[in-house]
Each structure stands twice: as C-alpha cells, then as structure tokens.
Design an enzyme around this catalytic site. Structure first.
Site, mmCIF file in Angstrom:
data_model
loop_
_atom_site.group_PDB
_atom_site.id
_atom_site.type_symbol
_atom_site.label_atom_id
_atom_site.label_comp_id
_atom_site.label_asym_id
_atom_site.label_seq_id
_atom_site.Cartn_x
_atom_site.Cartn_y
_atom_site.Cartn_z
ATOM 1 N N ILE A 1 -45.851 73.480 -96.476
ATOM 2 C CA ILE A 1 -44.924 72.496 -96.468
ATOM 3 C C ILE A 1 -45.843 71.089 -96.467
ATOM 4 C CG2 ILE A 1 -42.579 73.380 -95.660
ATOM 5 C CD1 ILE A 1 -43.056 72.332 -92.964
ATOM 6 N N ASP A 2 -45.593 70.195 -97.138
ATOM 7 C CA ASP A 2 -46.329 68.787 -96.863
ATOM 8 C C ASP A 2 -46.596 68.470 -95.522
ATOM 9 O OD1 ASP A 2 -46.342 69.184 -99.722
ATOM 10 O OD2 ASP A 2 -44.651 67.718 -100.029
ATOM 11 N N LYS A 3 -47.687 67.657 -95.463
ATOM 12 C CA LYS A 3 -48.148 67.009 -94.065
ATOM 13 C C LYS A 3 -46.759 66.235 -93.454
ATOM 14 C CE LYS A 3 -51.204 63.272 -92.756
ATOM 15 N NZ LYS A 3 -50.108 62.167 -92.656
ATOM 16 N N THR B 1 -43.729 66.824 -94.081
ATOM 17 C CA THR B 1 -42.585 67.351 -94.158
ATOM 18 C C THR B 1 -42.385 68.279 -92.885
ATOM 19 O OG1 THR B 1 -42.288 67.540 -96.463
ATOM 20 C CG2 THR B 1 -41.180 69.054 -95.451
ATOM 21 N N ARG C 1 -39.583 66.996 -103.840
ATOM 22 C CA ARG C 1 -39.723 65.553 -103.958
ATOM 23 C C ARG C 1 -39.994 65.204 -105.543
ATOM 24 N NH1 ARG C 1 -45.485 65.070 -100.558
ATOM 25 N NH2 ARG C 1 -45.124 62.761 -101.078
#
Length: 302
Positions: A136-138, A140, A236
């Site tokens: 998962i993104d930084k 998130t 996103r």
C-alpha cells in the site's frame, strides 16, 4: 561459486517452467520463473523463455546464481503486529511509512521494521522486499499481509491473483456522490503526460474497483472501496477518473483540500485463507486518529 544443474528431457512434454517445477521439487515455481526471467536457463547452450516447449533429447542447463546477501538494516521501529504465526503476519501500517526500501527511502521502511521484529521472511520478492506479498502507498494506512516463508508467499500471492482474498478500504473524497454504490472498470497504466503517474489509458491493465457510500457530507463523501484487482494507485486513479478525487492526495487530488498526512485512505479490512490450515481469516483496523478527527468536524449533508 555458482551452482549448475543439468537435466535431460526423455519423455516430458509442455512448457519448460512447468516441466522444471515438476522435476525440481526442492525449488519453488516462483524461483524457477525468476531463473528463466534472468536468462539462467539454457537448452543446448541457448537461453530460453518460460513458454519454451521442451522436446525429447533437450539438455537443460541451469546456472543458479549465488544468493544475494540481505544488505538491509534491521530497525527497531514501532510496528503494530495485528496477528502472527509461523507462516504469516498481518501488519497495521501507519501513514507515512514506505513499505520497502528504494532510491529515495533506503531505510525507515516497513521492511526494515519487519526484519527486526519477525524471525523469518519469505525470499520470493528478493533482497529489497522480503515477505512483501502486496503493497500500500506510503501515505495510505492500514492492513498488509506478510509471508514468513516461500510456501506461504506463493499461496497468498495466488489468492490475490485469483481474487479470492478480501481487501476493503475507506476513503474520504471530494464531492458528493449521488449513487449509493457502483463499480469502476477502467484500465490503468503509466500516464502519457507524466511517466511518474498512473492513469486510465486504453492500453492499460484491467482494473476493477467497487465502491459504496458510507456517509455524505456537505462537500465530501466517505466511501468504502473493495479491490478486485491490485494496480498501482488504483483507488486514487479510479476515484479521480470518475470525478471524486481523494481528499489530501498530493498527486491525484485537488490543490485546495483538507490538510492531513497525505490522502485520506485506509486499508481497513483484510481477509485470506491461511496457507497451512485452510482457515478463513479476516482482520479489521480502525481509522487513524487524524482520519476520525477530520470526519468529526465535517458538517453532514441534509
């Protein structure tokens, strides 16, 4: 020294990756695929790809490269381990933590913390991403599954590929969504305008996101999202594509937005079948404090 394996084909038929997986029981299929990808497998001295069909009389040579040393620093970073056993761990990642080291983030990542806190990690994704089945993104927050051995990794990765695992997110988006629920089906690939970004493009990979409205505010909507596929920045990009970008998103969002620690996106629910026991496992993580406080301040729509 580099190890060399030699195999002669007598009666076997089919793709070389499948034949090797059957003949080399001590090695995982993922490892065999990696050898093929890195040009370590040759037939009579000629490099072959995974889809090569073996023939009677073929002489296969595999140059097994020396294992890379794990040159990562174990760091005693705060880490919320929601669940752990001999095969898997479930982590509740905070906002702001990068999942694995990269050029801009050599340390301070989830992987650095995993090496410190866990006694073993799978090796399938290589030196920089041990144990990491999905990311998962930084900015998130929320739940991630981690594999502690290669067998568990292959099983969990197959569940993701077969769409049998469960991943639900909560997001706050700009605008008031009139529909209670919907499905976004739009292919995602690299943006033709900015190569650092993802976008909905004609030649992209299939991407499917399900959404359901949880709460409507005067200028915002709280939604639950379920991933059917796992493309980079999928939620996103998809929410921007339909006109409801994530609040706080510095890349795909609006310039005028609510200040937070990046996008208001939380991986709240994670479900999978345990790779050893076959037990159905479901985990849930509450919203971060900044997310809850922001929601509490928003006036609801009439």
């Amino acid at each position: 020294m580099t190890e060399e394996l030699k195999i002669s084909i007598t009666e076997e038929k089919g793709r070389i990756d499948k034949v090797l997986a059957e003949k080399l029981a001590n090695y995982s299929r993922s490892q065999i695929q990696l050898w093929l990808k890195e040009a370590c497998v040759k037939i009579d001295g000629v490099v072959v790809k995974a889809n090569y069909k073996v023939q009677k009389g073929d002489r296969i040579t595999i140059q097994i490269p020396e294992p890379e040393t794990l040159d990562l620093i174990a760091e005693n970073l705060p880490l919320e381990i929601v669940y752990e056993d001999a095969d898997v761990a479930v982590i509740n990642k905070p906002q702001g933590m990068v999942v694995h080291p990269s050029a801009g983030h050599p340390n301070g990542t989830l992987v650095n913390a995993l090496i410190y806190h866990l006694n073993s990690l799978s090796s399938i994704n290589g030196v920089i991403r041990p144990g990491i089945v999905h990311r998962i993104d930084k900015d998130t927050s929320g739940l991630l599954m981690v594999a502690k051995n290669d067998q568990a990794h292959e099983d969990l990765a197959k569940q993701l590929k077969d769409k049998t695992s469960l991943r639900k997110y909560v997001a706050l988006v700009h605008g008031v969504i009139p529909h209670d629920k919907g499905v976004i089906r739009a292919p995602i690939g690299r943006s033709t305008v900015d190569r650092k970004m993802q976008a909905v493009v004609d030649n992209g990979k299939d991407a499917v996101t399900h959404f359901q409205v949880l709460e409507r505010y005067e200028d915002y909507t709280l939604v639950e999202l379920q991933l059917e596929t796992g493309r980079t920045h999928q939620i996103r990009v998809h929410m921007q594509y339909i006109g409801y970008p994530l609040v706080g998103d510095p890349v795909y969002g609006l310039k005028r937005t609510i200040k937070g620690n990046g996008q208001f996106l939380h991986a709240k629910l994670l479900g999978f079948t345990h790779p050893s026991t076959g037990e159905k496992m479901v985990f849930e993580a509450p919203l971060p404090e900044i997310f809850k406080k922001t929601l509490a301040k928003l006036p609801k729509s009439d």
